[in-house]
Each structure stands twice: as C-alpha cells, then as structure tokens.
Design a protein around this motif. Sequence first.
Motif, short mmCIF file in Angstrom:
data_model
loop_
_atom_site.label_atom_id
_atom_site.label_comp_id
_atom_site.label_asym_id
_atom_site.label_seq_id
_atom_site.Cartn_x
_atom_site.Cartn_y
_atom_site.Cartn_z
N PRO A 1 29.28 39.36 45.36
CA PRO A 1 28.06 39.12 44.82
C PRO A 1 27.58 40.51 43.94
N THR A 2 28.75 41.37 44.05
CA THR A 2 28.05 42.65 43.23
C THR A 2 27.92 42.75 41.66
N GLY A 3 29.08 41.78 41.13
CA GLY A 3 28.96 41.91 39.59
C GLY A 3 29.59 43.04 39.31
N ALA A 4 30.81 43.60 40.11
CA ALA A 4 31.58 44.75 39.77
C ALA A 4 32.78 43.91 38.99
N ILE A 5 33.36 44.87 38.19
CA ILE A 5 34.62 44.67 37.62
C ILE A 5 35.83 45.83 37.78
N MET A 6 36.86 45.43 37.35
CA MET A 6 37.88 46.79 37.55
C MET A 6 38.48 46.86 36.15
N THR A 7 38.71 47.67 35.64
CA THR A 7 39.32 48.13 34.52
C THR A 7 41.03 48.07 34.63
N ARG A 8 41.42 48.15 33.39
CA ARG A 8 43.09 48.01 33.55
C ARG A 8 43.58 49.28 34.10
N ASP A 9 42.95 50.62 33.93
CA ASP A 9 43.46 51.82 34.69
C ASP A 9 43.12 51.52 36.23
N GLU A 10 42.13 51.15 36.51
CA GLU A 10 41.67 50.97 37.82
C GLU A 10 42.75 49.88 38.57
N LEU A 11 43.00 48.95 37.82
CA LEU A 11 43.81 48.01 38.54
C LEU A 11 45.20 48.46 38.66
N GLU A 12 45.49 49.23 37.58
CA GLU A 12 46.86 49.75 37.55
C GLU A 12 47.20 50.80 38.86
N ALA A 13 46.11 51.54 39.19
CA ALA A 13 46.13 52.18 40.46
C ALA A 13 46.31 51.57 41.58
N ILE A 14 45.85 50.30 41.66
CA ILE A 14 46.16 49.30 42.80
C ILE A 14 47.38 48.86 42.73
N ALA A 15 48.06 48.74 41.70
CA ALA A 15 49.39 48.19 41.51
C ALA A 15 50.33 49.04 41.93
N ALA A 16 50.03 50.42 41.70
CA ALA A 16 50.98 51.35 42.04
C ALA A 16 51.08 51.61 43.51
N VAL A 17 49.96 51.25 44.29
CA VAL A 17 50.28 51.32 45.88
C VAL A 17 50.99 50.01 46.28
N LEU A 18 50.94 48.81 45.57
CA LEU A 18 51.59 47.70 46.03
C LEU A 18 53.17 47.64 45.75
N ARG A 19 53.61 48.51 44.81
CA ARG A 19 54.87 48.45 44.07
C ARG A 19 55.79 48.86 45.52
#
Length: 388
Positions: A177-195
Amino acid sequence: MLDYDSLLSERVKVVKPSGIRKFFDYAATMQDVISLGVGEPDFETPWQIRRAGIQSLEKGKTFYTSNWGLADLRREIAGLVQRRYGLSYSPDKEVLVTVGGSEGIDNAIRAIVSIGDEVLIPEPSFVCYTPLTIMAGGVPVPLPTYEKDQFKLTPETLRAAITPKTKLLILPYPNNPTGAIMTRDELEAIAAVLRNTNIAVISDEIYCSLTYEDRHVCFAELPGMRERTIVIDGFSKSYAMTGWRLGWALGPRELMTQICKLHQFGIMCAPTTAQFAGIEAIRSCDEEVTHMRKQYDIRRRFLVSELRDIGMSCFEPKGAFYVFPHIPDCGLTSEEFCSRLLLEQRVAVVPGSAFGESGEGHVRISYSYSMSHLREACHRLRAFLKTL
C-alpha cells in the motif's frame, strides 16, 4: 450433523479474511459513502480492448486455449518485456498466461514452497502473500520496512532474516500500500545478498506501468537474477482490466514448467475472451496507458498536498496509486480510525494494519478515483480530524 471445525483444513482456518474487503463490503451497505479503499482504476477498459473481446465472442472463439495461453498473446507479452527491459523469454515454455496476477503468485508460491519452508515478505505489502504462504504449508517471515527508509527493503534487513530454511523472497515493488519503489542501485544491493544462495524470488510488478519519476526496473534485469526470478505482471492496473482477470508469469523454463502444472490442473486456461482482448491491449494501447498514468500523477500530487495541508504526515509515493499517511496521534488504532471515519463522515479507507504489523499507525488511501471524489473525501476527512 457434520463437525465442520474438525473437517476444515487448519491451514485455511487460521487465515484471516482480507482487511481490504472488510471495509469495502461494510461501506457497500451504507448510503453516501465515498470509498477510497479498493485498488481499482476508475477508467473504463479502452474501447479497442473491449471491441476485441466482443469480436472474439461474435466469432465464436469460446474454446479452451493451451494451458500456457494463446500463442499470439504469449508472443506479445514476450515482446513487451523485451522492449521494456531487454529481457528475452521463450513464448513457448517461459511465459504463462494466468487468471490475474494473483493466480500467478499463488501458483509460484505453491510450486516452490514445501512444508516448513520460510518465505520472506517485506511489509507493509499486499494482503495475499502471507495467507498464500500459509496455505502452501510455508512459514511467512515478515521483513518490516519503514518510512525513514522510504518503505524500501534494505539489504541489512534481508541478510539478517535469511536462515537455512529460507526458500523464497517476495519483492512487491512498486508497492501496495505504500507506493514505494526501488531503484536499480537499491535492487542491486538486494541481488548482492541473494547471489550464492538457493533462494528464489517472486517479483510482483503488477504496478510497473505506474511509476512517476524513474523507469521501473525489473528485478530479473539484474545480472544473475533472471535464473532465480519469477516475474508477475498483468493487465488489471495498466490497462484498467481488473474484471477481465488476466495476468502473466515469466521465469526460467525449469520453474515455469512446474508452475504450469498447477495452473493446468487448477484452472486449465485463462478466459479465452480476455486473452483475445489482452492481445489488442499490448498491440494498440500504449497511449491509453500513458494517459491514465498522467491522470494518476495529477491525483497523486493533489492528494499528498491536501493530506499534508490538513495535518496528516504523508510519505510521497513514487509508484502504484496509493498514499499511506500517518494517522494523528489521537489514541486510535488504524482500524478504529477507519471505522470512525466511515461511520461519522462516510469515507472508506483501509487500516494500515491490514498490510502487516508495520502498517499500524497508517491508513491506505487509493487515488484510483476521480478528482471530485478525492476533493470531497479530503473535505470530509478535514472535518473528521477536527473532532479528534
């Protein structure tokens, strides 16, 4: 007399009804209510889409389709994703047409989660993820997000929540419900945790066309993430086609083959009429999507300004069509606030607690409604706040 309590599944019994629908159904029994509670576009489905659906009926195209969906529609979806994100998916075995995005989410969770597996769910977020996880036998693990972080999932929060039982992460951005988005850099930080983990991702991108500043980034775009990501999207929000119940799921063949089995035995295929309409939507309605997004943006900026003017602290949403303001410090829970607002001023909004514990202290207001409705709702809300 049957003992229904012992007959029913324990997994189903522990699931609470949707907090969104509770207020919507109650408001429907009252007179002169302005309902800003349901995330449904107030635009009609564009005419050329409706015409394609009508013509398919007139021509008798009422047969079953492939379990995967009409081949032409799958090709159009694959082409759309290629144009948007530069991602290539095989229309044959990596694109599944579903009954709305919701069916895609349900089938993806059930295909991946075994009993006892943990599913990481950022909150506040849409109401379906936790119940679907429970009904699949999984264990939902909420990941609280906060306004100070713009309601974005941080890599620190994600890293701290991962255990040997973690099987799946849900990424619900742009966020309801928040309307928040995530930028490429922020998603890349998430991806780095999952690798270097064996954790899959469901990226729910049903609001991908409704971002107001930056281009939406699909999580599967990021290096190494396509192989672990199921992308959920659909026609409901972008094309004002909520009642057509048409969506899609994309992912690597190894995952999609199993997801299609669930779809095959539970659904058979998405509605044929809706599928023909969906082909036309992708082929000819870019301008309509742009027009609707511009109108939502006008409403977004108006509503944020009005809420702040009447004394409600409000995070500025960058996607979807919701605002998620704080309720005043008046001793009321979010549910009590919404109940009184409905009874005293005939305005229906949704308590933040419906979207997880971290949503408490907020309400969700949808601006997928006309400006006249939003103006009147703000007028009534201003009058209500004066009584607190």
